[in-house]
Design an enzyme around this catalytic site. Sequence first.
Site, PDB file in Angstrom:
ATOM      1  N   GLU A  76     -17.887  10.418   6.800  1.00 44.74           N
ATOM      2  CA  GLU A  76     -17.574   9.780   5.535  1.00 44.74           C
ATOM      3  C   GLU A  76     -17.417   8.302   5.832  1.00 44.74           C
ATOM      4  O   GLU A  76     -16.534   7.907   6.595  1.00 44.74           O
ATOM      5  CB  GLU A  76     -16.271  10.364   4.997  1.00 44.74           C
ATOM      6  CG  GLU A  76     -16.240  10.441   3.498  1.00 44.74           C
ATOM      7  CD  GLU A  76     -15.026  11.189   3.018  1.00 44.74           C
ATOM      8  OE1 GLU A  76     -15.126  12.401   2.810  1.00 44.74           O
ATOM      9  OE2 GLU A  76     -13.970  10.555   2.888  1.00 44.74           O
ATOM     10  N   ASP A  80      -5.993   4.151  -2.253  1.00 46.20           N
ATOM     11  CA  ASP A  80      -5.739   4.204  -0.820  1.00 46.20           C
ATOM     12  C   ASP A  80      -4.384   3.645  -0.460  1.00 46.20           C
ATOM     13  O   ASP A  80      -3.859   2.749  -1.124  1.00 46.20           O
ATOM     14  CB  ASP A  80      -6.829   3.419  -0.077  1.00 46.20           C
ATOM     15  CG  ASP A  80      -8.149   4.177  -0.064  1.00 46.20           C
ATOM     16  OD1 ASP A  80      -8.167   5.277   0.518  1.00 46.20           O
ATOM     17  OD2 ASP A  80      -9.132   3.691  -0.647  1.00 46.20           O
TER      18      ASP A  80
END
Lengths: 270, 406
Positions: free
Chosen positions: A49, A60
């Site tokens: 990824e 995040d």
Amino acid sequence: MSRLAHRFTELKNANRRALIPYITAGDPNPEATLHLMHALVESGADVIELGVPFSDPMADGPVIQAACERALVHGIGLRDVLGLVRRFRETDGRTPVVLMGYLNPIEVMGADAFAEAAAQAGVDGVLTVDLPPEEGSALLTALRARGLDAIFLIAPTTTAARIARVAAVSGGFLYYVSLKGVTGSASLDVDAVAEKLALIRQQTTLPVGVGFGIRDARSAAAVARVADAVVIGSAVIRLIETHASDEAAMLAAVRGLMGEIRAALDSATV
Amino acid sequence: MSPSPEKKPLQQMPDPQGHYGVYGGCFVAETLMGPLEELQAAYAHYRNDPDFMAEFEKDMAHYVGRPSPIYHAERWSRELGGAQIWLKREDLNHTGSHKINNAIGQALLAKRMGKTRIIAETGAGQHGVASATVAARLGLECVVYMGADDVERQKPNVYRMKLLGATVVPVTSGTRTLKDALNEAMRDWVTNIDNTFYIIGTVAGPHPYPAMVRDFQRIIGVEARRQMLEMTGRLPDALVACVGGGSNAIGLFHAFLDDEGVAMYGAEAGGDGVATGRHAAPLTAGRPGVLHGNRTYLMEDDNGQIIGTHSISAGLDYPGVGPEHAWLKDIGRVCYEGITDAEALRGFHDLIRYEGIIPALESSHALAKASQLARELAPDRNILVSLSGRGDKDINTVARIEGIEL
């Protein structure tokens, strides 16, 4: 069959779980990213990824935010990330690569131009964190036309009805966010994850990966008992951050962590 | 949220999914989709609930002090030598700005939804103060996210929030200003979704926020329209408001959108001048993109990264803008222009010296635009300006710029 579907079929036949590490492209610099990608594969990654750095990574936590900031210092953009994938593909034609990022860089490039360039570069799947299926028709159409998988998140807050809607447009695998929070959060409740995964599997035959909150061999092994894939991000990024100025040490540390997690996954499913 | 039947065409936005033409929408990570659906349902219910609306209106009258007056700035208008300038005095609201209207609306909703903790982002501190104020009154825990640079330049408001019992969290990521505070508040919300209500302070963010915040701020224009008719016998010729995220502007504009004879101007933060690149004027010099849950005009680079903004005013120092403004720009209903720091400072001083009113630096951008317009129009024309906040919080900033030590 897409590279992702092929990889998951292989793993299923071998009764193995997929190990999916996440790194941010360009962190600590673009060359190191290429070396890291190969090192990840050599130390047990089944899928990579690759994060597309964004100035405002709302979903995040601080670890990946800092990784984005380190990458953006080099002025790396979406086209540069695709360039890295293209170079990775020169020597690795088998490992699926999933881009994970936010919508705005794709908006600027245009959905069609992006999908075309991503397919040319050898990308296999695209996970756009802030694009729910409801808003995603243009990108979904563009990705599908080039045989790219659109990967979506399922969260603890996702209702059964929504799971069905999300699964219906997903390809490759579904990514279950194991907790309410941002990437790199502290704790993960495996029982709760197992319960939700059972619900998800009622709605789809796609493989289900679990991420957010998996930091070491132990938590990875626990998740491997219920999931098809384990995504590990912030724990890898922390090692990159620690060894940002010494690439040899960085690669060694990342290989070390990957090796431990690979072993834990494989022993959990024996 | 079906539009009520008496509303006219331009007042019918957004569509049920929160779109204003191609703008708006709901661009968030999956974890927030469920909670946003819950919020949409709750808001759709309570906005039609007579008890809820009665409580909101009672608070507007007795706690905020509404209706806020309209004031004819006669001396300043005479000095400018053109049209008459009228001020909608949101600076006289409790806590000193229009932000309290929306903070009360959302906090009442939070309470009805059973949330015990509220969070907010703030730039200039006005929305943070308003949220902390309402939290104190309703007995809710309150955490305010504020860019570390803004904490520095808005010290009086930081202290006010602390006095009110709020926790102020300085945000050091990114550009250390309003956009980063918004990111951090979103991260808190996604982590504490069960007990927490996120009070967004402007008409941006994912659906239903832009519509909900506008509806709570709409009272500005509804009152002003009636007041102007009473005081001048006709509608104003032009409206002017500053636009950061755009909540006071949409609040003033919305009730007038279908009044064809009323021109509308949005004053964005032109910073050092739009041509220099050091500004915060996405409608004037940006392009469409997706940030903070909605599609709108943004300041971004060729890679789609959000770029740092500059404005003398912390409340306008934001790279995006509410999606309804993006739509109003595209259809040509509202004219948006950059006003420089220097022009805003002139507006600030003019209002103080000619009218004895200290305006917020944000509102000073609108005053500067109004003074330009006034000079171009005849003395029998009326310009209505949103004086969105008072400027006590800004005197340290202005003193520093002018080399004065307090």
